[in-house]
Design an enzyme around this catalytic site. Structure first.
Site, PDB file in Angstrom:
ATOM      1  N   CYS A  20      13.059  -3.459   3.901  1.00 43.71           N
ATOM      2  CA  CYS A  20      12.859  -2.040   4.128  1.00 43.71           C
ATOM      3  C   CYS A  20      14.020  -1.766   5.133  1.00 43.71           C
ATOM      4  O   CYS A  20      15.006  -2.408   4.992  1.00 43.71           O
ATOM      5  CB  CYS A  20      11.529  -1.857   4.700  1.00 43.71           C
ATOM      6  SG  CYS A  20      11.037  -2.549   6.423  1.00 43.71           S
ATOM      7  N   ARG A  26       7.530  -2.577   6.957  1.00 41.78           N
ATOM      8  CA  ARG A  26       6.900  -3.079   5.795  1.00 41.78           C
ATOM      9  C   ARG A  26       7.229  -4.401   5.334  1.00 41.78           C
ATOM     10  O   ARG A  26       6.371  -5.015   4.805  1.00 41.78           O
ATOM     11  CB  ARG A  26       7.506  -1.750   4.804  1.00 41.78           C
ATOM     12  CG  ARG A  26       6.813  -0.522   5.010  1.00 41.78           C
ATOM     13  CD  ARG A  26       7.590   0.526   4.038  1.00 41.78           C
ATOM     14  NE  ARG A  26       8.862   0.821   4.787  1.00 41.78           N
ATOM     15  CZ  ARG A  26      10.007   1.710   4.048  1.00 41.78           C
ATOM     16  NH1 ARG A  26       9.672   2.203   2.871  1.00 41.78           N
ATOM     17  NH2 ARG A  26      10.997   1.664   4.500  1.00 41.78           N
ATOM     18  N   ASP A 145       6.808   4.574   4.217  1.00 38.60           N
ATOM     19  CA  ASP A 145       7.105   3.879   5.592  1.00 38.60           C
ATOM     20  C   ASP A 145       5.937   4.736   6.798  1.00 38.60           C
ATOM     21  O   ASP A 145       5.886   5.828   6.755  1.00 38.60           O
ATOM     22  CB  ASP A 145       8.463   4.463   6.083  1.00 38.60           C
ATOM     23  CG  ASP A 145       9.021   3.945   7.353  1.00 38.60           C
ATOM     24  OD1 ASP A 145       8.318   3.469   8.123  1.00 38.60           O
ATOM     25  OD2 ASP A 145      10.257   3.914   7.415  1.00 38.60           O
TER      26      ASP A 145
END
Length: 182
Positions: A20, A26, A145
């Site tokens: 990420c 994440r 996100d």
């Protein structure tokens, strides 16, 4: 009766890298969720699992405390330490999973930049896939996100990652039958 010796490819752990932006929400959660499914299946020795970020801003830091807490409530421990993606990842990992389109584009741009400076495998770009392409129950094309959102964002990310990671493991086992044997 002779037993067949596994080839190097068959004895080498299947390696998966989750990526990420900052490697604090994440991708460390994806690493932990996937590790959870791998352990539950008894395949720990058959996999190498890691995570990274497209930027190194958080390098050396643990995952976001909100993501660690949300994961822990589900019985999943997020223990990774942030690091940026590096050229060797294209040599060392069989599959690189991007959480969103910008991550994917950044990974591919880095690959092109790095390969002008050092030899990288030709199949580098083919190793890069979208995390949500493995989802069965969720329709999102990207893992959102959660960094600037509230607690529900972390729960949503974990829901998506559990769906994708379960299917990802099934896919890898189907495509690499030697992993499930032994």
């Amino acid at each position: 009766m002779a037993t067949q010796t596994p080839t190097t490819e068959e004895s080498k752990p299947f390696s998966v890298l989750f990526v990420c932006l900052g490697n604090i929400c994440r991708s460390p959660a994806a690493e932990a969720v996937f590790t959870h499914f791998v352990r539950r299946g008894g395949f720990e020795s058959k996999f190498r699992i890691d995570s990274a970020g497209t930027i190194g801003y958080h390098e050396g830091n643990p995952a976001d405390s909100r993501m660690r807490a949300a994961s822990k409530r589900r019985g999943i421990e997020v223990t990774s330490i942030s690091r940026p993606i590096r050229p060797s990842d294209f040599r060392e990992f069989d599959l690189i999973l991007a959480m969103d389109l910008q991550n994917r584009d950044d990974i591919l741009s880095a690959y092109e930049r790095w390969r002008t400076k050092e030899p990288l495998p030709e199949d580098g770009p083919r190793k890069v896939k979208m995390m949500c392409s493995y989802c069965k129950r969720h329709k999102e094309s990207e893992v959102p996100d959660p960094y600037y959102g509230g607690p529900q964002g972390f729960e949503k990310v974990l829901d998506i990652l559990e769906d994708a990671c379960e299917s990802l493991l099934d896919f890898i086992l189907r495509e690499n039958s030697h992993i499930a044997i032994s």
